[in-house]
Design an enzyme around this catalytic site. Structure first.
Site, PDB file in Angstrom:
ATOM      1  N   HIS A  96       0.837  -1.199   0.000  1.00  0.00           N
ATOM      2  CA  HIS A  96       0.000   0.000   0.000  1.00  0.00           C
ATOM      3  C   HIS A  96       0.876   1.255   0.000  1.00  0.00           C
ATOM      4  CE1 HIS A  96      -3.514   2.338   2.111  1.00  0.00           C
ATOM      5  NE2 HIS A  96      -3.306   2.739   0.878  1.00  0.00           N
ATOM      6  N   GLU A  99       2.518   1.599  -3.314  1.00  0.00           N
ATOM      7  CA  GLU A  99       1.569   2.131  -4.306  1.00  0.00           C
ATOM      8  C   GLU A  99       1.556   3.656  -4.262  1.00  0.00           C
ATOM      9  OE1 GLU A  99      -2.715   3.590  -4.106  1.00  0.00           O
ATOM     10  OE2 GLU A  99      -2.696   1.517  -3.400  1.00  0.00           O
ATOM     11  N   HIS A 100       1.566   4.222  -3.061  1.00  0.00           N
ATOM     12  CA  HIS A 100       1.596   5.677  -2.925  1.00  0.00           C
ATOM     13  C   HIS A 100       2.939   6.260  -3.371  1.00  0.00           C
ATOM     14  CE1 HIS A 100      -1.982   6.818  -0.263  1.00  0.00           C
ATOM     15  NE2 HIS A 100      -2.146   5.531  -0.503  1.00  0.00           N
ATOM     16  N   GLU A 197      -4.548   7.228   6.830  1.00  0.00           N
ATOM     17  CA  GLU A 197      -5.607   6.576   6.049  1.00  0.00           C
ATOM     18  C   GLU A 197      -6.059   5.289   6.730  1.00  0.00           C
ATOM     19  OE1 GLU A 197      -6.267   4.227   1.820  1.00  0.00           O
ATOM     20  OE2 GLU A 197      -4.401   5.304   2.148  1.00  0.00           O
TER      21      GLU A 197
END
Length: 934
Positions: A96, A99-100, A197
């Site tokens: 994750h 991905e950012h 998040e």
């Protein structure tokens, strides 16, 4: 993450964007032959899928083994996606965070955050990235060929050659930093976009339950961890581990490429080969997911969650679910059968589990995880209840087992099976605007585990095979239930109950984690953290040179809209708008009923009425009670994911009549007012009264093919006659919509509202009353909102503030600021005000304005499905002529216009405004008497 099952209605549609050419995209693709070599790729298979109106070409890259699927279709909304099998083995959220981080700059495009910058340099219809449990996908779509090449270049460089700078890891993943980065004496705290998040994600009890269920049903490999990141484990991830994960997972040998639309395949292959794949050799990625070892006996487990302050009944906050491990999702027909079987078991009021679990009102709704799930290597089926009392848990377990036995004994009615098959056929005819994206998501999981996407697309073959299997063996489905449910030892029964100390324990655990990190720091370490914080702040504050990025020009935008012809007529005295479109033989009907005669005290119940009006047993009070209860539960569950929408709706409540209605129909008033079961009686009375006395049709709309118009008109006339047969004389109605100033009694007023919520993050909004769509200043405010989002608010709220998202938007006569999953509240409101100061100062360039125009036009010109053509005119009165006038005003917006509207509308005291915050307890707000605390 968006995952699609075979039952998803939007997956199987036909896109309306047509290009009439002598040779269509599908015909051109049929010219390829197996074994043909094209730009380093070899064609493996070419096949047509008539039901989906496409030709698919399957290829493999010769040097690296990268897999490629091209779906040629006469649709100008072209899509690209590349996905990698990403299989983490811990809870740090490495896929994750990666991905950012890959989207924060690359070798060819080293500027900070090229992904977000391209949103304003492109006419993309979609740009995003997703992290699933076992893959990461990077898709985009656009209707412009030049734009496609630009975006493809940025995406390829981002995923294969990212900078992966340590500063980007700190910003997007996690970091230790002083609460005030400029004050070394301020306390150290955890910060980071993904960290915040995931804190927000895990404030949602549904998400908590779903995550535990997957981890415990598949405990032995990658599904046993949290791919998105467990907040307390995220700070264990190092920058070196992030770079290693990229090196081992983001390689063409571990990649699957998908392109869709009417652009030539050769062009895509050449660009992908030249800009990326030619620089790699084949590897053997160790990313395969092994099958989950089967248990020799069922298991039970229990988890806790935060109490739900919005619960209809505080004593009924327990969840229980039984989850069964099914077969491998690469078996296409078995997956189709099990997905269909799941729908027969749980969908609709006549399904066995609905009758057994929902109708007795033991709980408020099915468990948050319910039905068939094909997102993991082996599928699963889950069934259970939420919103139930603890003492009912044994009863629910017994009911589930009994219902399975009854299905095995009795099977399913033939009419219900046919209805499900008919639904699939309808889905294949329905046309959506995002067909390419839906298709990419639909094939992703199966393809990810080396299943054949070709077979997955041949849905009609599966339907035919299913009908034959049922014909050959009438007990075909019952035997599946016996095998997968009755005799399945790999079954998990998971219960969840609220713990009053849950949030306190979470906060304590985070503090302990933080103190452990701090305790290990020397004074020089703390000094280094302070200096790194200043360095990051300095980088975030610098104006970035984005000139290395490709961009379209405003001159690339079409100067005029494409006109949508409509014909006005009447049926039974009711105005009807007919719009002839290529709907594939489908007829789409809409009708609008006026609520002007509805008493004010009944208006809050309109949304519940709308959610139950299509029930086949509308006159059954008990069944209606169940539907109302389920609708209320669904509303409560949505707050943690859509908190920014609730904040925006609330902030707008006191500013316009529409804002007031939106809050009544879909805001916090609806959520907070809809929980006590005593509301059921007025809802039921309202339904009956409105259906029998108030339900006048004001106007109707029909979208269908030219061949179907006459038949549809006859059916509509018959329908309206039936509706009107028990009404009083019709009052005169307008054939179109008149612009009004709103109810005479409405007076705009300032209001600041705070909703304390059991979340660790905030949702913040500030709304300002401005002008409607037809006003000459609307276009300038629209451009300003996009420019302020990209050039100021993104940096302040996301990069510096650590929120997952934030920005400004213009619409409904309101200029609205918002933030999403935000660790800050009052500071974010201050950032909104500074954004206005920034705009008034004129601290932006012509390039900034042009980029904002591109971003606005990408939304204005987004594809519209045939079923939705003409709906702007029908629902809001916005004609093609008004759209064209607005378009011309958008083109004409200047720097002077933007500075002018920022001062006249957004300056302090210039206009009435509203503010709303949803979030954790806030002493600063509570001590401020200007706030209303709910």
């Amino acid at each position: 993450m968006i995952l699609f099952s075979l039952a998803n209605a939007s997956v199987l549609g036909q896109n309306p964007s047509w290009r009439f050419r002598s040779t269509s995209a599908t015909e051109r693709a049929l010219q390829y032959q197996a074994g043909q070599k094209i730009h380093g790729f070899t064609v493996k298979e070419v096949f047509t899928v008539p039901d989906l109106f496409l030709t698919a070409v399957k290829l493999t890259h010769d040097n690296t083994g990268a897999q490629y699927l091209h779906a040629a279709r006469d649709d100008k909304n072209n899509l690209f996606s590349v996905q990698f099998r990403t299989t983490p083995m811990d809870d740090t959220g490495v896929p994750h965070i990666l991905e950012h981080t890959v989207l924060c700059g690359s070798q060819k495009y080293p500027c900070r955050d090229p992904f977000f910058k391209m949103l304003n340099r492109s006419l993309s219809t979609f740009m995003n990235a997703f992290t699933a449990s076992d893959y990461t996908m990077y898709p985009f779509s656009t209707q412009n060929g030049k734009d496609f090449q630009n975006l493809l270049s940025v995406y390829l460089d981002a995923v294969f050659f990212p900078c992966l700078r340590e500063l980007d890891f700190w910003q997007e993943g996690w970091r230790l930093e002083n609460e005030n980065p400029t004050d070394p004496a301020s306390p150290l705290a955890f910060k980071g976009v993904v960290f915040n998040e995931m804190k927000g994600a895990f404030s949602d009890n549904e998400r908590v339950y779903a995550q535990h269920l997957q981890n415990k049903l598949f405990p032995d490999h990658t599904y046993g961890v949290v791919s998105g990141g467990e907040p307390l484990a995220i700070p264990d991830l190092t920058w070196e581990q992030l770079k290693h994960f990229h090196a081992t997972h983001y390689h063409p040998s571990n990649a699957r490429f998908f392109t869709y639309g009417d652009l030539p395949l050769e062009q895509h292959l050449e660009q992908i080969q030249e800009e990326a794949l030619s620089r790699f050799e084949r590897t053997e990625p160790d990313t395969a997911v092994p099958s989950q070892p089967i248990w020799d006996q069922p298991r039970e487990d229990h988890v806790t969650c935060s109490p739900d302050a919005m619960s209809p009944d505080p004593a009924k906050q327990n969840t229980l679910c039984m989850s069964f491990l099914l077969g491998d999702i690469t078996d296409t027909f078995e997956s189709f059968t099990l997905s269909l079987l799941s729908s027969l078991m749980i969908s609709g009021p006549n399904s066995p589990f609905y009758k057994a679990l929902i109708e007795p009102k033991i709980g408020s709704d099915f468990s948050s995880v319910v039905g068939y799930d094909g997102s993991t290597k082996e599928a699963s089926f889950s069934i259970g209840l939420q919103g139930m009392a603890e003492e009912d848990i044994p009863k629910v377990k017994q009911i589930i087992v009994q219902t399975i036995d009854e299905i095995i004994a009795n099977g399913f009615e033939e009419e219900r099976i046919e209805a499900q098959l008919h639904k699939i056929e309808i889905q294949m005819k329905h046309q959506s605007t995002s067909f390419g994206l839906s298709l990419a998501s639909y094939i992703a999981s199966c393809w990810n585990h080396d299943g054949d996407p070709v077979q997955l697309l041949k849905i009609s073959d599966s339907v035919t095979q299913f009908r034959q299997a049922l014909k050959d063996n009438p007990r075909f489905l019952q035997e599946k239930v016996l095998h997968y449910f009755k005799n399945n030892t790999h079954r998990l029964t998971l219960s969840m109950s609220p713990d009053e100390a849950y949030l306190e324990k979470q906060t304590k655990s985070e503090k302990e984690k933080l103190q452990k990190k701090i305790k290990a720091l020397s004074e020089s370490d703390k000094k280094e953290i302070y200096e790194k914080g200043l360095e990051l702040l300095s980088v975030q504050s610098q104006t970035q040179d984005a000139s290395c990025l490709p961009a379209l020009k405003v001159s690339d935008i079409e100067p005029t809209i494409s006109v949508t012809p409509v014909v006005m007529d009447t049926a039974g005295g009711v105005p009807v708008q007919y719009c002839e479109q290529p709907t594939n033989g489908m007829v789409y009907f809409r009708a609008v009923c006026s609520l002007n005669t509805l008493p004010e005290d009944l208006k809050p119940y309109v949304p519940l009425f709308c959610s139950v009006i299509t029930s086949p047993h509308f006159d059954d009070e008990e069944r209606l009670r169940v539907l109302v209860m389920m609708s209320a539960q669904e509303l409560a569950n949505g707050i943690s994911y859509s908190g920014h929408m609730y904040a925006m709706t609330r902030a707008a409540r006191s500013l316009t009549p529409t804002g007031e209605l939106n809050e009544t129909f879909g805001g916090m008033e609806q959520v907070r007012g809809g929980w006590a079961m005593e509301i059921f009686r007025p809802v039921y009375i309202f339904c009956l009264r409105y259906m029998t006395t108030c339900g006048y049709l004001d106007r109707c709309a029909v979208n269908t093919t030219p061949q179907k118009v006459a038949d549809a008109a006859g059916q509509l006339d018959h329908f309206i006659s039936g509706v009107a047969s028990n009404k009083k004389d019709r009052r005169p109605v307008r054939p179109d919509i008149a612009e009004t100033s709103g109810p005479a009694h409405f007076k705009p007023c300032q209001m600041k509202t705070f909703f304390p919520m059991p979340f660790p993050v905030n949702f913040v909004s500030h709304c300002i009353r401005t002008v409607p769509f037809t006003h000459e200043d609307y276009a300038s405010l629209n451009i300003l909102a996009r420019m302020m989002t990209a050039k100021y608010l993104h940096g302040e709220i996301r990069e510096k503030g650590g929120a997952y998202g934030g920005g400004a938007r213009m619409g409904g006569g309101l200029f609205t600021f918002y933030s999403y999953r935000d660790p800050n509240s009052v500071q974010t409101l201050a950032a909104f005000r500074k954004g206005v100061d920034w705009a008034r100062s004129g601290a932006f360039t012509q390039q900034d304005i042009d980029e904002a125009k591109l971003s606005v036009f990408s939304a204005v010109d987004s594809p519209v499905a045939p079923s939705d053509k003409g709906m702007g005119r029908f629902l809001t009165g916005i004609t093609d002529e008004l759209k064209q006038a607005h378009r011309e005003r958008l083109f004409a917006v200047t720097s002077k216009n933007i500075v002018d509207v920022a001062g006249r509308y957004l300056g302090i005291g210039q206009r009435t405004c509203g503010v709303a915050v949803l979030g954790p307890e806030n002493d600063t707000i509570r001590k401020d008497p200007s706030w209303v605390v709910k």
